[in-house]
Design a protein around this motif. Sequence first.
Motif, mmCIF file in Angstrom:
data_model
loop_
_atom_site.group_PDB
_atom_site.id
_atom_site.type_symbol
_atom_site.label_atom_id
_atom_site.label_comp_id
_atom_site.label_asym_id
_atom_site.label_seq_id
_atom_site.Cartn_x
_atom_site.Cartn_y
_atom_site.Cartn_z
ATOM 1 N N ARG A 9 -50.665 30.369 -50.203
ATOM 2 C CA ARG A 9 -50.520 28.956 -50.561
ATOM 3 C C ARG A 9 -51.130 28.762 -51.953
ATOM 4 O O ARG A 9 -52.293 29.063 -52.165
ATOM 5 C CB ARG A 9 -51.249 28.086 -49.545
ATOM 6 C CG ARG A 9 -51.066 26.600 -49.754
ATOM 7 C CD ARG A 9 -51.855 25.792 -48.734
ATOM 8 N NE ARG A 9 -51.692 26.226 -47.362
ATOM 9 C CZ ARG A 9 -50.749 25.786 -46.532
ATOM 10 N NH1 ARG A 9 -49.869 24.903 -46.944
ATOM 11 N NH2 ARG A 9 -50.689 26.232 -45.295
ATOM 12 N N GLU A 15 -45.623 24.647 -48.378
ATOM 13 C CA GLU A 15 -45.319 25.194 -47.055
ATOM 14 C C GLU A 15 -44.439 26.431 -47.155
ATOM 15 O O GLU A 15 -44.461 27.279 -46.275
ATOM 16 C CB GLU A 15 -44.626 24.148 -46.187
ATOM 17 C CG GLU A 15 -45.498 22.935 -45.889
ATOM 18 C CD GLU A 15 -46.754 23.273 -45.101
ATOM 19 O OE1 GLU A 15 -46.709 24.194 -44.269
ATOM 20 O OE2 GLU A 15 -47.789 22.630 -45.346
ATOM 21 N N GLU A 16 -43.624 26.526 -48.231
ATOM 22 C CA GLU A 16 -42.737 27.667 -48.429
ATOM 23 C C GLU A 16 -42.450 27.831 -49.915
ATOM 24 O O GLU A 16 -42.769 26.964 -50.722
ATOM 25 C CB GLU A 16 -41.432 27.499 -47.654
ATOM 26 C CG GLU A 16 -40.555 26.372 -48.150
ATOM 27 C CD GLU A 16 -39.253 26.261 -47.373
ATOM 28 O OE1 GLU A 16 -39.108 26.894 -46.320
ATOM 29 O OE2 GLU A 16 -38.377 25.538 -47.845
ATOM 30 N N THR A 18 -39.515 30.157 -52.710
ATOM 31 C CA THR A 18 -38.378 31.050 -52.874
ATOM 32 C C THR A 18 -38.824 32.231 -53.724
ATOM 33 O O THR A 18 -39.456 32.044 -54.761
ATOM 34 C CB THR A 18 -37.214 30.324 -53.584
ATOM 35 O OG1 THR A 18 -36.847 29.189 -52.801
ATOM 36 C CG2 THR A 18 -36.014 31.241 -53.750
ATOM 37 N N THR A 41 -41.855 27.218 -56.160
ATOM 38 C CA THR A 41 -42.089 26.146 -55.198
ATOM 39 C C THR A 41 -41.397 24.897 -55.733
ATOM 40 O O THR A 41 -40.704 24.953 -56.749
ATOM 41 C CB THR A 41 -43.603 25.873 -55.027
ATOM 42 O OG1 THR A 41 -44.119 25.347 -56.249
ATOM 43 C CG2 THR A 41 -44.354 27.139 -54.649
ATOM 44 N N ASP A 66 -36.061 32.376 -49.032
ATOM 45 C CA ASP A 66 -37.282 31.600 -48.844
ATOM 46 C C ASP A 66 -38.226 32.323 -47.895
ATOM 47 O O ASP A 66 -37.789 33.060 -47.011
ATOM 48 C CB ASP A 66 -36.964 30.228 -48.249
ATOM 49 C CG ASP A 66 -36.181 29.342 -49.194
ATOM 50 O OD1 ASP A 66 -36.221 29.595 -50.417
ATOM 51 O OD2 ASP A 66 -35.539 28.400 -48.719
ATOM 52 N N ALA A 67 -39.524 32.062 -48.084
ATOM 53 C CA ALA A 67 -40.555 32.571 -47.182
ATOM 54 C C ALA A 67 -41.559 31.447 -46.943
ATOM 55 O O ALA A 67 -41.834 30.654 -47.842
ATOM 56 C CB ALA A 67 -41.260 33.779 -47.788
ATOM 57 N N ALA A 68 -42.075 31.376 -45.740
ATOM 58 C CA ALA A 68 -43.098 30.391 -45.407
ATOM 59 C C ALA A 68 -44.470 30.948 -45.776
ATOM 60 O O ALA A 68 -44.674 32.174 -45.815
ATOM 61 C CB ALA A 68 -43.050 30.065 -43.918
ATOM 62 N N VAL A 69 -45.404 30.048 -46.042
ATOM 63 C CA VAL A 69 -46.778 30.462 -46.313
ATOM 64 C C VAL A 69 -47.262 31.316 -45.142
ATOM 65 O O VAL A 69 -47.085 30.963 -43.983
ATOM 66 C CB VAL A 69 -47.689 29.225 -46.502
ATOM 67 C CG1 VAL A 69 -49.148 29.628 -46.541
ATOM 68 C CG2 VAL A 69 -47.304 28.480 -47.772
ATOM 69 N N ASP A 71 -46.037 34.311 -44.374
ATOM 70 C CA ASP A 71 -45.045 35.345 -44.066
ATOM 71 C C ASP A 71 -45.298 36.587 -44.919
ATOM 72 O O ASP A 71 -45.627 36.481 -46.102
ATOM 73 C CB ASP A 71 -43.620 34.870 -44.370
ATOM 74 C CG ASP A 71 -43.068 33.906 -43.338
ATOM 75 O OD1 ASP A 71 -43.733 33.667 -42.315
ATOM 76 O OD2 ASP A 71 -41.958 33.388 -43.574
#
Length: 79
Positions: A9, A15-16, A18, A41, A66-69, A71
């Motif tokens: 983060r 929250e995510e 690219t 972001t 995309d990836a989430a925080v 991941d």
Amino acid sequence: MKIRLKLARVGMNMEEATIVAWLKQPGDSFEAGEGLYEMETEKVTQEVEATAPGRMLEILVPAGEDAAVGDAVCVVEVD
């Protein structure tokens, strides 16, 4: 030692992100401070740097995805 690097983060509301581009490919070595990938972001594009020397083993999130925080985005081997 193999390590799965996770998307960190970089902003309070993030929250995510690219993955825009991978600067290192599997098999590439890197030094501390070298860029591994670029992420985007809602507010900023940022280069993520290695914190220790090592070698890229596997990319888990391809560029454009995309990836989430939290991941895992890649696997590296550190010296």
